[in-house]
Design a protein around this motif. Sequence first.
Motif, PDB file in Angstrom:
ATOM      1  N   ILE A   1     -20.320  31.992  22.922  1.00 62.44           N
ATOM      2  CA  ILE A   1     -19.438  32.727  22.015  1.00 62.44           C
ATOM      3  C   ILE A   1     -19.073  31.856  20.819  1.00 62.44           C
ATOM      4  N   VAL A   2     -18.755  30.578  21.085  1.00 68.05           N
ATOM      5  CA  VAL A   2     -18.428  29.652  20.001  1.00 68.05           C
ATOM      6  C   VAL A   2     -19.638  29.481  19.090  1.00 68.05           C
ATOM      7  N   ALA A   3     -20.826  29.357  19.680  1.00 70.93           N
ATOM      8  CA  ALA A   3     -22.054  29.216  18.886  1.00 70.93           C
ATOM      9  C   ALA A   3     -22.319  30.463  18.052  1.00 70.93           C
ATOM     10  N   GLU A   4     -22.048  31.636  18.619  1.00 69.87           N
ATOM     11  CA  GLU A   4     -22.228  32.887  17.867  1.00 69.87           C
ATOM     12  C   GLU A   4     -21.317  32.898  16.635  1.00 69.87           C
ATOM     13  N   PHE A   5     -20.079  32.463  16.821  1.00 73.38           N
ATOM     14  CA  PHE A   5     -19.143  32.395  15.693  1.00 73.38           C
ATOM     15  C   PHE A   5     -19.657  31.449  14.617  1.00 73.38           C
ATOM     16  N   MET A   6     -20.106  30.275  15.014  1.00 77.13           N
ATOM     17  CA  MET A   6     -20.600  29.294  14.040  1.00 77.13           C
ATOM     18  C   MET A   6     -21.798  29.855  13.277  1.00 77.13           C
ATOM     19  N   SER A   7     -22.704  30.512  13.998  1.00 71.61           N
ATOM     20  CA  SER A   7     -23.892  31.078  13.357  1.00 71.61           C
ATOM     21  C   SER A   7     -23.514  32.146  12.341  1.00 71.61           C
ATOM     22  N   LYS A   8     -22.607  33.044  12.721  1.00 73.88           N
ATOM     23  CA  LYS A   8     -22.216  34.139  11.840  1.00 73.88           C
ATOM     24  C   LYS A   8     -21.522  33.641  10.576  1.00 73.88           C
ATOM     25  N   ASN A   9     -20.907  32.462  10.666  1.00 73.19           N
ATOM     26  CA  ASN A   9     -20.173  31.928   9.526  1.00 73.19           C
ATOM     27  C   ASN A   9     -20.915  30.804   8.807  1.00 73.19           C
TER      28      ASN A   9
ATOM     29  N   LEU B   1      -7.804  31.363  32.568  1.00 73.81           N
ATOM     30  CA  LEU B   1      -7.671  31.261  31.121  1.00 73.81           C
ATOM     31  C   LEU B   1      -9.049  31.098  30.487  1.00 73.81           C
ATOM     32  N   GLU B   2      -9.116  31.292  29.182  1.00 69.96           N
ATOM     33  CA  GLU B   2     -10.382  31.202  28.455  1.00 69.96           C
ATOM     34  C   GLU B   2     -10.328  30.020  27.487  1.00 69.96           C
ATOM     35  N   LEU B   3     -11.272  29.111  27.618  1.00 74.11           N
ATOM     36  CA  LEU B   3     -11.364  27.936  26.759  1.00 74.11           C
ATOM     37  C   LEU B   3     -12.482  28.117  25.746  1.00 74.11           C
ATOM     38  N   TYR B   4     -12.154  27.855  24.474  1.00 70.60           N
ATOM     39  CA  TYR B   4     -13.137  27.871  23.390  1.00 70.60           C
ATOM     40  C   TYR B   4     -13.060  26.509  22.708  1.00 70.60           C
ATOM     41  N   ALA B   5     -14.077  25.689  22.900  1.00 70.14           N
ATOM     42  CA  ALA B   5     -14.000  24.292  22.475  1.00 70.14           C
ATOM     43  C   ALA B   5     -15.124  23.942  21.508  1.00 70.14           C
ATOM     44  N   PHE B   6     -14.772  23.102  20.533  1.00 66.34           N
ATOM     45  CA  PHE B   6     -15.795  22.472  19.703  1.00 66.34           C
ATOM     46  C   PHE B   6     -15.297  21.105  19.274  1.00 66.34           C
ATOM     47  N   PHE B   7     -16.250  20.216  19.028  1.00 67.60           N
ATOM     48  CA  PHE B   7     -15.932  18.851  18.596  1.00 67.60           C
ATOM     49  C   PHE B   7     -16.603  18.588  17.254  1.00 67.60           C
ATOM     50  N   THR B   8     -16.112  17.583  16.574  1.00 72.02           N
ATOM     51  CA  THR B   8     -16.811  17.100  15.389  1.00 72.02           C
ATOM     52  C   THR B   8     -17.344  15.705  15.678  1.00 72.02           C
ATOM     53  N   SER B   9     -18.558  15.479  15.221  1.00 69.55           N
ATOM     54  CA  SER B   9     -19.245  14.228  15.508  1.00 69.55           C
ATOM     55  C   SER B   9     -18.605  13.074  14.756  1.00 69.55           C
ATOM     56  N   GLY B  10     -18.054  12.149  15.505  1.00 70.89           N
ATOM     57  CA  GLY B  10     -17.375  11.011  14.898  1.00 70.89           C
ATOM     58  C   GLY B  10     -18.167   9.726  15.022  1.00 70.89           C
TER      59      GLY B  10
ATOM     60  N   LYS C   1     -20.630  16.859  11.933  1.00 67.95           N
ATOM     61  CA  LYS C   1     -21.253  18.119  12.335  1.00 67.95           C
ATOM     62  C   LYS C   1     -20.567  18.666  13.586  1.00 67.95           C
ATOM     63  N   VAL C   2     -20.491  19.976  13.692  1.00 65.32           N
ATOM     64  CA  VAL C   2     -19.847  20.603  14.835  1.00 65.32           C
ATOM     65  C   VAL C   2     -20.734  20.488  16.075  1.00 65.32           C
ATOM     66  N   MET C   3     -20.138  20.044  17.170  1.00 67.57           N
ATOM     67  CA  MET C   3     -20.821  19.959  18.454  1.00 67.57           C
ATOM     68  C   MET C   3     -20.136  20.921  19.423  1.00 67.57           C
ATOM     69  N   ILE C   4     -20.923  21.743  20.102  1.00 72.07           N
ATOM     70  CA  ILE C   4     -20.393  22.727  21.039  1.00 72.07           C
ATOM     71  C   ILE C   4     -20.793  22.327  22.450  1.00 72.07           C
ATOM     72  N   PRO C   5     -19.809  22.016  23.312  1.00 67.70           N
ATOM     73  CA  PRO C   5     -20.151  21.599  24.675  1.00 67.70           C
ATOM     74  C   PRO C   5     -20.575  22.781  25.537  1.00 67.70           C
TER      75      PRO C   5
ATOM     76  N   ILE D   1     -21.922  27.869   9.794  1.00 62.58           N
ATOM     77  CA  ILE D   1     -21.427  26.515  10.062  1.00 62.58           C
ATOM     78  C   ILE D   1     -22.471  25.785  10.910  1.00 62.58           C
ATOM     79  N   PRO D   2     -23.065  24.712  10.399  1.00 59.10           N
ATOM     80  CA  PRO D   2     -24.082  23.988  11.179  1.00 59.10           C
ATOM     81  C   PRO D   2     -23.489  23.427  12.475  1.00 59.10           C
ATOM     82  N   TYR D   3     -24.224  23.570  13.553  1.00 56.61           N
ATOM     83  CA  TYR D   3     -23.728  23.099  14.844  1.00 56.61           C
ATOM     84  C   TYR D   3     -24.896  22.683  15.724  1.00 56.61           C
TER      85      TYR D   3
END
Length: 244
Positions: A138-146, A196-205, A107-111, A148-150
Amino acid sequence: MIPSNEPRVNESAPAVDACILTFSEKIEKAVTENYSCKQIGMFRFATGDTPVYQIDYRRKKFAFYKTYVGAPACTGTVEDSLAVIKTKKYVVFGGAGCLDKDIAHGKVMIPTEAYRDEGTSYHYMAASDYVTVKNADIVAEFMSKNGIPYVKGKTWTTDSFYRETVNNFQKRKAEGCISVEMECAGLQAMCDFRGLELYAFFTSGDLLDAPEWDMRHNEGDIIGTQHDAGHFDIAIELAKFVSE
């Protein structure tokens, strides 16, 4: 003259809409085989050369390269990228250890904040326990619009994965950390320092929130792991989203 302790900024470098970083050689291989990539630059390190690619995607231009694990090395490649490409936006994704057994594998994790249990961030900002990951919403907004569970939450950035002791794990989980990784705090501090602008997401391992460490996949499995090339598909769409 630029001081010798500052990164070289090349104003004539090719401009791209965003730069995407992976930590996985398997994802790098999948991307170069399945996307139209052209090499536009190279990092030269003592460990070997790292090619930087350009991907033309849906009327956007993105840079892409494989970075290194750990805040000093990963942050250093972003600093060096300023001499190879021109952009302000960096999309970084990879696997992370999970601190909550209720978060599904893959599952996608957003820090939202990163606990600074590493050294790199302290060279870019004053001491504090956490650094805010500014673009989490912003990353969460993208996931929601597409669709993608996060899940959003704090992350624990460490320099030493073999010292993720039970005591430290319990402290970080009690503070709301849902993941542990090795780069986020350093990257965010450096990006804040450099503008700079950082956009980060992780996947739960792998799972730490268990009686014994649980890898949560069989040896050689790819789906849902940090080597799953499907996560690059998410990253490139996120890069398009933040560059529009």
